[in-house]
Design a protein around this motif. Structure first.
Motif, PDB file in Angstrom:
ATOM      1  N   PHE A  87      -0.682   6.255   3.347  1.00 64.71           N
ATOM      2  CA  PHE A  87       0.527   7.316   2.835  1.00 64.71           C
ATOM      3  C   PHE A  87      -0.065   7.826   1.354  1.00 64.71           C
ATOM      4  N   GLY A  88      -1.215   7.347   0.826  1.00 63.82           N
ATOM      5  CA  GLY A  88      -1.745   7.751  -0.399  1.00 63.82           C
ATOM      6  C   GLY A  88      -1.292   6.484  -1.444  1.00 63.82           C
ATOM      7  N   PHE A  89      -0.743   5.592  -1.039  1.00 63.37           N
ATOM      8  CA  PHE A  89      -0.619   4.262  -1.872  1.00 63.37           C
ATOM      9  C   PHE A  89      -1.982   3.634  -2.498  1.00 63.37           C
ATOM     10  N   ASP A  90      -1.635   3.704  -3.955  1.00 67.82           N
ATOM     11  CA  ASP A  90      -2.787   3.143  -4.890  1.00 67.82           C
ATOM     12  C   ASP A  90      -2.321   1.860  -5.574  1.00 67.82           C
ATOM     13  N   PRO A  91      -2.276   0.641  -4.799  1.00 66.28           N
ATOM     14  CA  PRO A  91      -1.990  -0.578  -5.477  1.00 66.28           C
ATOM     15  C   PRO A  91      -2.617  -0.780  -6.826  1.00 66.28           C
ATOM     16  N   GLU A  92      -4.059  -0.688  -7.018  1.00 68.94           N
ATOM     17  CA  GLU A  92      -4.568  -0.834  -8.215  1.00 68.94           C
ATOM     18  C   GLU A  92      -4.167  -0.036  -9.370  1.00 68.94           C
ATOM     19  N   LEU A  93      -3.833   1.314  -9.241  1.00 69.89           N
ATOM     20  CA  LEU A  93      -3.647   2.132 -10.186  1.00 69.89           C
ATOM     21  C   LEU A  93      -1.913   1.738 -10.452  1.00 69.89           C
ATOM     22  N   THR A  94      -1.144   1.501  -9.364  1.00 72.66           N
ATOM     23  CA  THR A  94       0.206   1.079  -9.761  1.00 72.66           C
ATOM     24  C   THR A  94       0.475  -0.345 -10.441  1.00 72.66           C
ATOM     25  N   GLU A  95      -0.232  -1.274 -10.134  1.00 73.34           N
ATOM     26  CA  GLU A  95      -0.320  -2.413 -10.774  1.00 73.34           C
ATOM     27  C   GLU A  95      -0.741  -2.466 -12.215  1.00 73.34           C
ATOM     28  N   ARG A  96      -1.893  -1.924 -12.282  1.00 74.07           N
ATOM     29  CA  ARG A  96      -2.503  -1.795 -13.845  1.00 74.07           C
ATOM     30  C   ARG A  96      -2.129  -0.858 -14.556  1.00 74.07           C
TER      31      ARG A  96
END
Length: 412
Positions: free
Chosen positions: A160-169
């Motif tokens: 879906f294009g979700f970037d967990p690292e960018l979201t978290e940090r």
């Protein structure tokens, strides 16, 4: 020659002070010969030779100046030959006076020095003012490493294009100050959020801009520690430049049953705001009055995937951009669902987009189970509408309760 008169004085009678000075000089010479050390005080520019109780004298010699004779014990008024008598009282303010703290006479004669709190202590080591940059340095190193890896393409996104690292940090790190210090969000019922399975979180929508969705995402992550809320958004969100790309990076996807079911089947937490633009664009006079929850598509997705529905009630978002009017001609001109007029927009220009610091309360209600139903019940309109109304009623009643409990709109 009169006894006690030194030779060479012409026979004149010497005063007691002169005789005491002679004795002190003789004693000083004797002590120098015997190796008696001098007590130096470089801070005052003094060199001191101390004599015993029998003499009761100290000779204080200023470096580069004449010696000074000082009495360090009380005078005996009955003894005319006592050198302390003619010498007079000790002047405690004279820096040339040598003071022996162990001598009771000195302790009585010399008061404690009075220093101003602003005066520095001469002998105290002065610590240099230093700034500990260890934490800042670590943050810079992490930021540089993050940028380097991302420029090299060393990161992962899901389908879906979700970037967990960018979201978290990055993205959540930017939102946390608003969450904690601007809106001062207070979360209740966080234990109702499943820790290890999928769930559908259904909340009320308001506030002109979708701050409620962003703050709910931060609340879920703060409450669970590591779980992300995958938000369902309208087509307009993903059609907007920059906003659509950032939304996908944060885990949002199109508000379609197929996307919702795939995320729920994968055990994700999915957030939906069924009021849509009708809720986020309602006037301030209609605040906290829920609009229709649509046709219940979110309920069908929950029934098919057998996950619980968690009602979410949000108080505070209605006041961030109080919408006083909706200019429909401008909305049609710019192709937006509404064109708001608030106390700050459009009068303050870009500053009108800054949200007001309202006090927020977010409550996660008791989950509504769906695993007791057959997955085929998702196609039964009566079942879907019944669960939809039940969830809507829970959210509405909770909003009323939270409004009563909130002490102030902007304080607290």
């Amino acid at each position: 020659m009169t006894p006690g008169t030194p030779p060479g004085d012409g026979g004149a009678r010497r005063s007691p002070l002169d005789r005491a000075a002679d004795r002190a000089a003789a004693e000083r010479a004797r002590r120098r010969r015997s190796g008696t050390p001098l007590l130096d005080d470089p801070g005052l520019g003094l060199r001191v030779e101390r004599y015993g109780e029998e003499a009761g004298l100290e000779v204080v010699e200023r470096l580069g100046g004449p010696p000074r004779l000082t009495v360090v014990r009380d005078a005996d008024p009955t003894d005319p030959a006592d050198p302390a008598g003619p010498a007079g009282p000790v002047d405690p303010t004279d820096p040339a006076v040598a003071k022996d703290p162990a001598d009771p006479a000195v302790q009585q004669a010399v008061p404690e020095p009075v220093t101003s709190p602003a005066d520095p202590v001469p002998d105290a080591p002065q610590e240099p003012d230093t700034l500990d940059l260890t934490g800042v340095g670590e943050l810079l190193v992490d930021a540089v490493e993050l940028v380097r890896r991302r420029l090299e393409g060393d990161y992962a996104v899901d389908e879906f294009g979700f970037d967990p690292e960018l979201t978290e940090r990055v993205l959540l790190a930017v939102l946390r100050p608003l969450y904690r210090h601007w809106f001062r969000v207070e979360v209740r019922g966080a234990h109702h959020i499943p820790a290890d399975r999928g769930a559908l979180l259904v909340g009320n929508h308001s506030g002109t801009l979708a701050w409620d969705a962003l703050m709910t995402q931060v609340a879920v992550h703060e409450a669970t520690g590591d779980r992300f809320l995958r938000m369902l958004g309208a087509d307009l969100v993903f059609a907007t430049p920059v906003v659509g790309d950032v939304a996908r990076r944060m885990g949002a996807t199109l508000a379609a049953s197929s996307d919702a079911e795939r995320l729920l089947t994968a055990g994700q937490l999915v957030g939906v705001w069924p009021e849509g633009f009708k809720g986020v664009g309602k006037l301030y006079r209609d605040r906290y009055r829920l609009q229709r929850f649509g046709r219940g598509g979110f309920v069908s997705a929950a029934i098919r995937t057998q996950v619980p529905i968690v009602p979410v009630s949000i108080v505070g978002a209605e006041e961030v951009h109080p919408m006083l009017a909706d200019v429909r001609p401008l909305a049609r001109l710019f192709g937006t669902p509404f064109w708001p007029v608030t106390p700050t927009w459009p009068w303050l220009g870009p500053l009108g987009l800054v949200p007001l610091p309202s006090k927020w309360l977010i409550e996660f209600g008791e989950p509504v189970p769906t695993d007791e139903l057959d997955p085929g019940a998702a196609d039964d309109p009566m079942v879907v509408f019944e669960i939809t109304d039940r969830v809507r009623e829970v959210v509405q009643q909770t909003l009323y309760a939270l409004l009563v409990q909130r002490r102030s709109v902007f304080l607290g």
